[in-house]
Design an enzyme around this catalytic site. Structure first.
Site, PDB file in Angstrom:
ATOM      1  N   CYS A  66       0.824  -1.208   0.000  1.00 48.04           N
ATOM      2  CA  CYS A  66       0.000   0.000   0.000  1.00 48.04           C
ATOM      3  C   CYS A  66       0.859   1.259   0.000  1.00 48.04           C
ATOM      4  O   CYS A  66       0.522   2.263  -0.631  1.00 48.04           O
ATOM      5  CB  CYS A  66      -0.954  -0.007   1.192  1.00 48.04           C
ATOM      6  SG  CYS A  66      -0.135  -0.107   2.797  1.00 48.04           S
ATOM      7  N   THR A  67       1.998   1.201   0.703  1.00 52.28           N
ATOM      8  CA  THR A  67       2.919   2.343   0.730  1.00 52.28           C
ATOM      9  C   THR A  67       3.568   2.537  -0.639  1.00 52.28           C
ATOM     10  O   THR A  67       3.670   3.662  -1.146  1.00 52.28           O
ATOM     11  CB  THR A  67       4.005   2.128   1.797  1.00 52.28           C
ATOM     12  OG1 THR A  67       3.387   1.983   3.074  1.00 52.28           O
ATOM     13  CG2 THR A  67       4.975   3.292   1.822  1.00 52.28           C
TER      14      THR A  67
END
Length: 427
Positions: free
Chosen positions: A213-214
Site C-alpha cells: 500500500c505504501t
C-alpha cells in the site's frame, strides 16, 4: 638486503601480482618461510596430535583443492589470503559480472575487466572434488542452497561411517563468511557433525519488504519509488519484451528502472533516487565496508589453513564481529537442530488447527524466521497418489482438507532438495 632493498623487492613482487605477471613459475627463495614457522616447528597453540613436518605444506601447495563461492568484496579478500597462504589449487564460482562500482573494493578487478564474469577474472588473477569449500556470498538464498548441497551429500550416505562412527576424513568442511556494513561473522561447518546454516536460520533476519500500500499509494522514500517500478511497472509495461524478466546485472534494465523511478519520485517530491541506489534495491545489495571484509576474510582463511594443515583446532564454531562502536568480537558453539530441514531426515512439525487455510501454511513457510522460504510449492500423498497443492494463485481461501500427521513435501529455491514437514493439528 637493506631495508630499502627489501621494500624495493616487495614493491616489485606486488606489481607483478597486480599486473598478472608472476614471472617464473617456481617459488622465489624463502617464499613460504612464514608458513613453515607454523607447520615445521612446535608451538603453544598447536593441535596436541599434530607432528611438525614438511608434509603439510606440500599438501597445501600441491594437493589441497579449495572451492571459493563468491568473488565479490569478501571473495576477493579470501582469494588473496588463500593464495598467499600457500594454496594453489583454488577454484572460483561467481555468476555475477563486474560492474564499475565493484572496482573500489573488489581489488582483483580492473577497469578493463568491466563486463567480464567475476569468476573468470579472479581465477586468471590467482593463478571434481574439493577438500574445503569457502563461501563469501551476499545472498542468504545462495548460502542456504550450497549448505543444502553438502547436506544432500550427507543424506545420500556418501560420507564414510566405520562401526556407526563418522570418518572425519570423508567430510568436506564448509567455511562461511558474511558481512553487512560494519558487522560480520565467520563459521565452520562440518556436515554431519556440527550445526549447518539452516540449524541457525533465526540468526539471519528476514529480508525487509515494504508494504504494498505504501509503494503503490503513499511513497515516502526513494526506495519506495524504485520498488514501485520493479514490482508494479515492469510487469505492466514489459519494456524489453513479454518474456524478459528484470535482470539486475543488465545496465539497460537498470537504466530503465532508474529513469522511471526518477519520474515516480518527482510526482511525490521525493529526492535521493540514484543509479547506484536503483541497482542496490533491485539486486538487494547490502552496503560493503572494506575493513569488515578484510577482517572476516582473514578469519575464514585462517580456518581454511587450520583445517587443511590439521596443525590447530578449528573455530568452534561461530564467530561474530562488530566494529560499529569500537571493536567487539566473540565466539559461541551453534548447536544442531534435531529436526533441521536441511541436515536431518526428520520432518519438521507444522502446527495448525483443522480449520486452517492453505494460505496460512504458505504464510508460515515464507514469514517464519526458522524457515524463510521464497516461493514454496507444496505436494502431498493422498490415497497412494501424489497431490499438488497449487500456490500460484493470489488467494488460497480453501481449507487444507488433509489429515493429522499428513506429510507435506515442499520445494523451494532456498534448497536443492525437497523438504519434508508433518502436519500436526492443534485443538
Amino acid at each position: 638486503l637493506t631495508l630499502g632493498g627489501r621494500l624495493t623487492l616487495a614493491r616489485r613482487r606486488a606489481k607483478m601480482l597486480v599486473d598478472g605477471d608472476t614471472g617464473s613459475t617456481s617459488d622465489w627463495d624463502d617464499r613460504w618461510n612464514h608458513i613453515k614457522k607454523f607447520l615445521e616447528r612446535s608451538g603453544p597453540f598447536m593441535h596436541p596430535d599434530f607432528e611438525p613436518s614438511t608434509e603439510s605444506l606440500q599438501f597445501m601447495l600441491e594437493t589441497c583443492k579449495i572451492l571459493v563461492i563468491g568473488a565479490g568484496g569478501l571473495g576477493c579478500e579470501l582469494l588473496k589470503n588463500l593464495a598467499l597462504s600457500g594454496f594453489r589449487n583454488i577454484h572460483v564460482v561467481d555468476m555475477d559480472t563486474i560492474d564499475v562500482s565493484n572496482l573500489n573494493r573488489q581489488f582483483l578487478f580492473r577497469a578493463k575487466d568491466v563486463g567480464r564474469p567475476k569468476a573468470d577474472v579472479a581465477a586468471d588473477f590467482i593463478n571434481s572434488q574439493f577438500h574445503i569449500i569457502v563461501c563469501g556470498l551476499d545472498s542468504i538464498v545462495a548460502r542456504r542452497w550450497m549448505n543444502g548441497m553438502l547436506e544432500h551429500i550427507l543424506n545420500l550416505s556418501l560420507l564414510v561411517y566405520e562401526d556407526g562412527v563418522l570418518d572425519p576424513s570423508s567430510i568436506i568442511p564448509l567455511i562461511d563468511g558474511g558481512t553487512e556494513g560494519f558487522k560480520g561473522n565467520a563459521r565452520v561447518i562440518f556436515p554431519g557433525m556440527t550445526a549447518c546454516i539452516d540449524c541457525t536460520l533465526e540468526l539471519y533476519p528476514p529480508q525487509i519488504n515494504f508494504p504494498m500500500c505504501t509503494i503503490a499509494s503513499m511513497p515516502r522514500l526513494p526506495e519506495h519509488c524504485i520498488e514501485y517500478v520493479r514490482i508494479l511497472l515492469w510487469p505492466k509495461e514489459m519494456p524489453f519484451g513479454d518474456d524478459v524478466s528484470l535482470d539486475g546485472d543488465d545496465p539497460e534494465h537498470i537504466q530503465w528502472v532508474y529513469q522511471k523511478s526518477l519520474e515516480r519520485a518527482a510526482e511525490f517530491s521525493i529526492t535521493g533516487v540514484t543509479y547506484r541506489l536503483t541497482q542496490g534495491v533491485v539486486k538487494r545489495i547490502i552496503p560493503a565496508v572494506a575493513s569488515t571484509n578484510a577482517a572476516i576474510a582473514a578469519a575464514c582463511a585462517t580456518e581454511v589453513f587450520k583445517i587443511a594443515s590439521s596443525a590447530y583446532l578449528p573455530l568452534n564454531n561461530y564467530m561474530v564481529f562488530n566494529d560499529v562502536d569500537g571493536l567487539y568480537t566473540y565466539t559461541f558453539e551453534a548447536e544442531r537442530k534435531e529436526n533441521c530441514s536441511a541436515c536431518s531426515q526428520v520432518p519438521s512439525d507444522l502446527h495448525f488447527s483443522p480449520s486452517s487455510k492453505l494460505q496460512e501454511v504458505l504464510d508460515y513457510l515464507t514469514e517464519s524466521t526458522s524457515v524463510q522460504m521464497k516461493s514454496p510449492a507444496i505436494t502431498t500423498t493422498m490415497d497412494g497418489k501424489n497431490k499438488t497443492l497449487y500456490l500460484q494463485v493470489i488467494n488460497l481461501p480453501f481449507k487444507l482438507g488433509l489429515a493429522d500427521g499428513q506429510e507435506l513435501a515442499v520445494a523451494d529455491v532456498t534448497t536443492p532438495q525437497t523438504v519434508l514437514f508433518k502436519l500436526c493439528f492443534t485443538s
